[in-house]
Design an enzyme around this catalytic site. Structure first.
Site: not given
Ligand code: 8X3
Length: 253
Positions: A61, A154, A185, A191
Site C-alpha cells: 500500500d 481531491y 479528465g 474512480f
C-alpha cells in the site's frame, strides 16, 4: 533506451489506468514491475501479460512508508534497474463541500495521492540517478489544473501532484531523468465508485450522456510519452473527452 529489456514500474497496476498501462507496456515489450494492494489482482494481471514479457509483482500500500521501501529494495537484480516509473496510484474519496468533508477521506487522499507518490519516487529515483537515465510519468488530473465545487481536497492533492511534477523536473534536470505528467479528465474507471463509496448508480451518472475517456485511451497516451525520442520530453499533458471543456462543462446529450 526503449528496447525490449526496458523495465517499467507501475503503481498501482491492478485496475483502471494502471492496469491498461501495464498491458500497453507489455505490447511495447517492456518488462514490468506491477504494484498494488491486491495480490489476486496482481497475479491475474501477471498471468495475462506474463507470456509477452517478464513480470515481477510487488504487493504493498503506497501509504505504508516502510512497506514501500522494503518492497522496492527487495527487487531482484533482474528487475532493479527501473527505466520508467508510472506514478499512478490515486483515488478520490467523497465529493462534499469543505465544511462537510470527512477527515478520514482527506487523510486517505493526501496519503495516497501525494505522500504515496513521494515515497515511491524517493525509493526509485536514486537508482535512476546512478544509471543517469530514467523516465517518471506522474498521473495527475484535470482536478490538478482547476478546482471544481466540492472537489476541494481531491483537487488539492492533484494540484500537489502538478507541483511535484514540476519540482521533480527542475531538481532532476541535471540527472538525465525525464519527468512528465498526464492529467486526465473524465475517465471511466472505478474512480467514481471509490469516490462515492460503492454507490454505483451515482458513479454511473458521472459518465452518462457523453463518451468518457477509457483507461486504454490514457494508456495509449502514456505509451506515446515513453516512446518519443530521448531528446523529447512531454512535460505536461492535459487530456479530456471531446465532450468535456472544463471540470464543470460537459456536453451531455
Ligand atoms: C479525475 C477527473 O474531474 O473526476 O481525476 O476530478 S475528475
Amino acid at each position: 533506451m526503449f528496447n525490449t529489456h526496458e523495465n517499467s514500474t507501475n503503481y498501482s497496476a491492478t485496475s483502471g489506468i494502471g492496469r491498461s498501462t501495464a498491458i500497453a507496456f507489455s505490447k511495447l515489450g517492456y518488462n514490468l514491475i506491477i504494484c498494488g494492494r491486491r495480490k489476486d489482482a496482481l497475479e491475474q494481471l501477471k498471468a495475462e501479460v506474463g507470456t509477452e514479457v517478464k513480470v515481477a509483482t510487488l504487493q504493498f500500500d503506497v501509504r505504508n512508508r516502510s512497506e514501500v521501501f522494503e518492497q522496492i529494495n527487495s527487487l531482484s537484480q533482474e528487475f532493479k534497474n527501473i527505466d520508467i516509473l508510472v506514478n499512478n496510484a490515486g483515488n478520490a474519496h467523497g465529493l462534499e463541500p469543505i465544511q462537510k468533508g470527512n477527515i478520514d477521506d482527506w487523510d486517505a487522499m493526501l496519503d495516497i495521492n501525494v505522500k504515496g507518490l513521494l515515497y515511491v519516487s524517493k525509493a526509485v529515483i536514486p537508482g535512476m540517478i546512478e544509471r543517469k537515465r530514467g523516465h517518471i510519468i506522474n498521473v495527475g488530473s484535470t482536478a490538478g489544473k482547476e478546482v471544481y465545487p466540492n472537489g476541494n481536497v481531491y483537487c488539492a492533492s492533484k494540484f500537489a501532484v502538478d507541483a511535484i511534477n514540476q519540482g521533480m523536473r527542475i531538481d532532476l534536470n541535471k540527472t538525465g531523468i525525464k519527468v512528465g505528467a498526464v492529467n486526465p479528465g473524465l475517465t471511466k474507471t472505478g474512480f467514481s465508485n471509490v469516490r462515492f463509496k460503492g454507490d454505483d448508480n451515482r458513479a454511473e451518472k458521472v459518465y452518462e450522456g457523453f463518451e468518457p475517456l477509457m483507461p486504454e485511451d490514457i494508456a495509449q497516451i502514456i505509451s506515446f510519452m515513453v516512446t518519443v525520442p530521448q531528446h523529447v520530453n512531454i512535460a505536461d499533458l492535459t487530456v479530456m473527452p471531446s465532450a468535456q471543456a472544463s471540470s464543470t462543462i460537459v456536453n451531455r446529450k
